[in-house]
Design an enzyme around this catalytic site. Sequence first.
Site, PDB file in Angstrom:
ATOM      1  CG  ASP A 132      54.164   4.747 100.907  1.00  0.00           C
ATOM      2  OD1 ASP A 132      55.370   4.538 101.090  1.00  0.00           O
ATOM      3  OD2 ASP A 132      53.347   4.864 101.829  1.00  0.00           O
TER       4      ASP A 132
ATOM      5  CG  HIS B 183      59.035   7.199  98.863  1.00  0.00           C
ATOM      6  ND1 HIS B 183      58.970   5.839  98.623  1.00  0.00           N
ATOM      7  CD2 HIS B 183      57.927   7.502  99.591  1.00  0.00           C
ATOM      8  CE1 HIS B 183      57.883   5.330  99.179  1.00  0.00           C
ATOM      9  NE2 HIS B 183      57.233   6.313  99.777  1.00  0.00           N
TER      10      HIS B 183
END
Length: 330
Positions: free
Chosen positions: A113, A306
Amino acid sequence: MMRVSFEKVGLTMSEISHKRIKTNGIWLHIVEQGAGPLVLLLHGFPEFWYSWRHQIAHLTKYGYHVVAPDMRGYGDSDSPLSPDSYTIVHLVGDMVGLLDHFGEQQAFVVGHDWGAIVGWHLSLFRPDRVKALVALSAPYFQRSENTRSTEFFRKRFGDGCYVYQFQEPGRAEKAFARYDYLAVIKKFLLITKTDYLAAPYGMEIIDYLETVATLPPWITEEELQVYADKFLESGFTGAINYFRNIELNWELLGPWEGSKINVPTKYIVGDKDIGFEILGTKDYVKGEVFKSLVPNLEVVILDGHHFIQQEMPQQVSKEILSFLLKYSEF
């Protein structure tokens, strides 16, 4: 709020050491374990070093010196007051300072991320300091006029776009405060949405995100509580300040317009990551443009969401290790 010890979630204090290191004008808290080639593990939003708990143990076992910092604004690291202190230049400078502290010319860098974004730009700014890069979830995009302004996000995704909502100082923090810290963490870490994070008009993104009734098998209530406890101490402002520098980052990146990232790189992403299908990320990372910007690139697409290093810890750890071993000298 209940507090959970690391021992209850699989990490004993004897296995890792905690330090605070002065770098780039601030103090960063790090955990480290092992000896051998240096590996930096860089977390994303909204996490801290603990998101790498599975990989720390795995890489240490195979002969690496693993260092996982709380990035600036997170956990037990310093949180400068000014939002302008969270540009990509500051974040990369923090990592260069860590390498200097350990006396290492180069390190392996693994980022997820926002940590991946820092890893990409460390490789762009200072390729001499990166032996190889593993980036999770966030691919590298070339600087573009379309990313200069947050108005781009608002026009494409509406006022409910989380990036747009995060721009106004205090807005997201005020909205988050309607929930306890554990609820906020659950809304983000357990996200299964595959479209872009945008709430309907007039709704805050935190209200739009769901609170799941049943936890997935890859994380426990105790592990989620570790996150909640840490953000209770640090708050969310430092983490959200990363997003408040999107336009300033665009201005700062001008000198690298058109530059390629030439360090050896593996990119790992879940096929159910946020926006992977509908935003064209899938076609981009499998296509020629991405490979032209990162010539020495491997792409791995896994069956996951994610927060993939936690959802699929064994598979992600093996993917990281196999890549690092190609460039390691033992």
